[in-house]
Design a protein around this motif. Structure first.
Motif, mmCIF file in Angstrom:
data_model
loop_
_atom_site.group_PDB
_atom_site.id
_atom_site.type_symbol
_atom_site.label_atom_id
_atom_site.label_comp_id
_atom_site.label_asym_id
_atom_site.label_seq_id
_atom_site.Cartn_x
_atom_site.Cartn_y
_atom_site.Cartn_z
ATOM 1 N N TRP A 59 0.864 -1.309 -0.162
ATOM 2 C CA TRP A 59 0.108 0.011 0.052
ATOM 3 C C TRP A 59 0.917 1.097 0.052
ATOM 4 C CZ3 TRP A 59 -5.583 0.244 0.942
ATOM 5 C CH2 TRP A 59 -6.301 -1.226 1.233
ATOM 6 N N GLU A 60 0.612 2.265 -0.774
ATOM 7 C CA GLU A 60 1.118 3.537 -0.703
ATOM 8 C C GLU A 60 0.872 4.062 0.571
ATOM 9 O OE1 GLU A 60 3.859 6.391 -1.781
ATOM 10 O OE2 GLU A 60 3.414 4.383 -2.995
ATOM 11 N N PHE A 61 2.047 4.778 0.922
ATOM 12 C CA PHE A 61 2.170 5.208 2.543
ATOM 13 C C PHE A 61 2.654 6.496 2.460
ATOM 14 C CE2 PHE A 61 1.459 4.879 7.169
ATOM 15 C CZ PHE A 61 2.578 5.698 7.558
ATOM 16 N N GLN A 62 1.906 7.632 3.073
ATOM 17 C CA GLN A 62 2.434 8.918 3.270
ATOM 18 C C GLN A 62 1.970 9.351 4.801
ATOM 19 O OE1 GLN A 62 1.776 11.990 0.602
ATOM 20 N NE2 GLN A 62 1.838 10.435 -1.327
ATOM 21 N N GLN A 63 2.741 10.124 5.405
ATOM 22 C CA GLN A 63 2.399 10.867 6.825
ATOM 23 C C GLN A 63 2.855 12.200 6.900
ATOM 24 O OE1 GLN A 63 6.455 8.477 8.745
ATOM 25 N NE2 GLN A 63 4.434 8.694 9.922
ATOM 26 N N ASP A 64 2.339 12.904 8.008
ATOM 27 C CA ASP A 64 2.501 14.183 8.144
ATOM 28 C C ASP A 64 2.542 14.202 9.463
ATOM 29 O OD1 ASP A 64 2.382 17.051 8.745
ATOM 30 O OD2 ASP A 64 1.045 17.481 7.059
ATOM 31 N N ALA A 65 3.744 14.306 10.249
ATOM 32 C CA ALA A 65 3.982 14.266 11.598
ATOM 33 C C ALA A 65 3.343 15.469 12.136
ATOM 34 C CB ALA A 65 5.322 13.965 11.966
ATOM 35 N N ALA A 66 3.457 16.692 11.505
ATOM 36 C CA ALA A 66 2.777 17.940 12.380
ATOM 37 C C ALA A 66 1.430 17.786 12.501
ATOM 38 C CB ALA A 66 3.123 19.020 11.447
ATOM 39 N N ARG A 67 0.606 17.048 11.598
ATOM 40 C CA ARG A 67 -0.766 16.930 11.673
ATOM 41 C C ARG A 67 -1.188 15.487 12.131
ATOM 42 N NH1 ARG A 67 -2.864 17.261 6.009
ATOM 43 N NH2 ARG A 67 -4.732 17.215 6.761
ATOM 44 N N LYS A 68 -0.160 14.590 12.797
ATOM 45 C CA LYS A 68 -0.387 13.262 13.200
ATOM 46 C C LYS A 68 -1.328 12.591 12.407
ATOM 47 C CE LYS A 68 -0.293 14.974 18.087
ATOM 48 N NZ LYS A 68 -0.807 15.264 19.231
ATOM 49 N N LEU A 69 -0.825 12.631 11.132
ATOM 50 C CA LEU A 69 -1.498 11.841 10.006
ATOM 51 C C LEU A 69 -0.827 11.018 9.251
ATOM 52 C CD1 LEU A 69 -4.212 12.059 8.203
ATOM 53 C CD2 LEU A 69 -2.804 13.746 6.547
ATOM 54 N N SER A 70 -1.498 9.791 9.106
ATOM 55 C CA SER A 70 -0.961 8.492 8.311
ATOM 56 C C SER A 70 -1.989 8.059 7.486
ATOM 57 C CB SER A 70 -0.331 7.365 9.292
ATOM 58 O OG SER A 70 0.692 7.855 10.282
ATOM 59 N N VAL A 71 -1.649 7.834 6.206
ATOM 60 C CA VAL A 71 -2.511 7.276 5.048
ATOM 61 C C VAL A 71 -1.887 6.360 4.274
ATOM 62 C CG1 VAL A 71 -3.778 8.166 2.954
ATOM 63 C CG2 VAL A 71 -3.183 9.587 4.918
ATOM 64 N N ALA A 72 -2.652 5.050 3.944
ATOM 65 C CA ALA A 72 -2.242 4.124 3.151
ATOM 66 C C ALA A 72 -3.361 4.063 2.278
ATOM 67 C CB ALA A 72 -2.022 2.915 3.918
ATOM 68 N N ALA A 73 -2.924 3.957 0.858
ATOM 69 C CA ALA A 73 -3.961 4.042 -0.013
ATOM 70 C C ALA A 73 -3.733 3.316 -1.395
ATOM 71 C CB ALA A 73 -4.521 5.420 -0.327
ATOM 72 N N VAL A 74 -4.614 2.756 -2.129
ATOM 73 C CA VAL A 74 -4.274 2.403 -3.398
ATOM 74 C C VAL A 74 -5.456 2.798 -4.258
ATOM 75 C CG1 VAL A 74 -5.540 0.174 -2.575
ATOM 76 C CG2 VAL A 74 -4.109 0.159 -4.574
ATOM 77 N N ARG A 75 -5.361 3.176 -5.385
ATOM 78 C CA ARG A 75 -6.157 3.540 -6.335
ATOM 79 C C ARG A 75 -6.118 2.562 -7.622
ATOM 80 N NH1 ARG A 75 -6.990 9.593 -8.818
ATOM 81 N NH2 ARG A 75 -8.769 9.180 -9.999
ATOM 82 N N TYR A 76 -7.091 2.593 -8.379
ATOM 83 C CA TYR A 76 -7.347 1.650 -9.689
ATOM 84 C C TYR A 76 -7.665 2.565 -10.883
ATOM 85 C CZ TYR A 76 -7.600 -1.620 -6.011
ATOM 86 O OH TYR A 76 -7.264 -2.406 -4.652
ATOM 87 N N ASP A 77 -7.221 1.989 -11.958
ATOM 88 C CA ASP A 77 -7.513 2.934 -13.324
ATOM 89 C C ASP A 77 -8.966 3.178 -13.458
ATOM 90 O OD1 ASP A 77 -4.977 3.017 -13.863
ATOM 91 O OD2 ASP A 77 -4.877 1.253 -15.478
ATOM 92 N N ASP A 78 -9.886 2.502 -13.095
ATOM 93 C CA ASP A 78 -11.322 2.847 -13.420
ATOM 94 C C ASP A 78 -11.960 3.639 -12.181
ATOM 95 O OD1 ASP A 78 -11.331 1.237 -10.904
ATOM 96 O OD2 ASP A 78 -12.768 -0.088 -11.813
ATOM 97 N N GLY A 79 -11.041 4.504 -11.339
ATOM 98 C CA GLY A 79 -11.503 5.588 -10.608
ATOM 99 C C GLY A 79 -11.943 4.974 -9.097
ATOM 100 N N LYS A 80 -11.897 3.521 -8.788
ATOM 101 C CA LYS A 80 -12.064 3.196 -7.455
ATOM 102 C C LYS A 80 -10.781 3.584 -6.853
ATOM 103 C CE LYS A 80 -15.192 -0.392 -8.577
ATOM 104 N NZ LYS A 80 -15.084 -0.458 -10.171
ATOM 105 N N ALA A 81 -10.736 3.598 -5.320
ATOM 106 C CA ALA A 81 -9.743 3.720 -4.429
ATOM 107 C C ALA A 81 -9.914 3.021 -3.158
ATOM 108 C CB ALA A 81 -9.375 5.201 -4.258
#
Length: 255
Positions: A26-48
């Motif tokens: 899963w793609e992972f990004q985080q923003d420590a200042a906002r206490k935010l962590s995101v894991a995500a996956v998106r598909y060509d047909d627009g689903k995520a």
């Protein structure tokens, strides 16, 4: 092809920026200042699929499925290893896209761990038929990072129990409606997620799955021995019910 999700995925404003990670996690990004962590996956047909933790608030959102009516939509999820679960989703919209938000995100995120397909089907009694199948990344370490950031377990024995589905509209609220003076919403001072097992139409073995600060679940845990009225004993026996509470410091307004 899956593509990387920017930090705006947390608010459903999803923008692809570069190719999906080569290790098929899963793609992972985080923003420590906002206490935010995101894991995500998106598909060509627009689903995520987006798993997000922000300062203890855990969410799981699926974008791009057909729009579903109602306050709660029940979908049967299936995995190639034989796991099945009837999941409760809340339809919502944001950023111009229809979305489903998980009612029990920690459990549903754990259900997505491991590669292969995630099949979603409406139940036989649903007013509208919907079928979808999403191919998940083979690795789940970045999904685990979101769970860990929100202090949720990577394993839970109650995931194997069926979830309770209530017939009575007022079966699950923690407290009944009461007439109170108007209040202004104030600062959140406590949040808690608890789960209870239903036996003989009573809540039993209630436990705090998450609480902040410590002790925030104390009132909720008093649900032990609460009796359900107007429900099917056989249908609910041995199922697990999930409850969430938010405690705020409020200010009364008016005389």
């Amino acid at each position: 092809m899956r593509v990387m999700i920017s930090m705006l995925a947390a608010t459903l404003a999803i923008q692809p920026t570069t190719a999906f990670a080569q290790d098929d996690d899963w793609e992972f990004q985080q923003d420590a200042a906002r206490k935010l962590s995101v894991a995500a996956v998106r598909y060509d047909d627009g689903k995520a699929i987006i798993a997000r933790c922000q300062d203890g608030d855990l969410k799981l959102v699926v974008v791009g499925l057909p729009e579903m009516a109602g306050s709660v939509v029940y979908l049967e999820g299936r995995r190639p290893d034989g796991r099945r679960d009837v999941q409760a989703w809340n339809p919502q919209s944001g950023g111009g896209a229809a979305a489903l938000s998980s009612g029990v995100p920690a459990r549903d995120i754990r259900f997505l761990r491991g590669g292969g397909s995630w099949a979603l089907n409406t139940l036989p009694d649903a007013p509208r038929t919907m079928r979808a199948s999403l191919d998940l990344p083979a690795q789940s370490s970045n999904l685990d990072r979101v769970l860990t950031a929100c202090q949720r377990g990577l394993q839970d024995d109650r995931d194997a129990l069926p979830r309770a589905r209530f017939a009575a509209a007022e079966a699950t609220p923690l407290t009944g409606a009461k007439s109170q003076p108007p209040v202004r919403r104030g600062q959140v001072v406590g949040v808690a997620d608890i789960s209870c097992i239903i036996r003989d139409l009573r809540f039993t073995d209630c436990r705090a799955d998450y609480e902040r600060p410590e002790g925030a679940a104390a009132d909720s845990l008093r649900q032990n021995s609460r009796r359900l009225e107007g429900e099917d004993r056989n249908a609910l026996e041995g199922t697990v019910v999930y409850l969430s509470t938010v405690t705020e410091r409020t200010v009364r307004v008016g005389p």
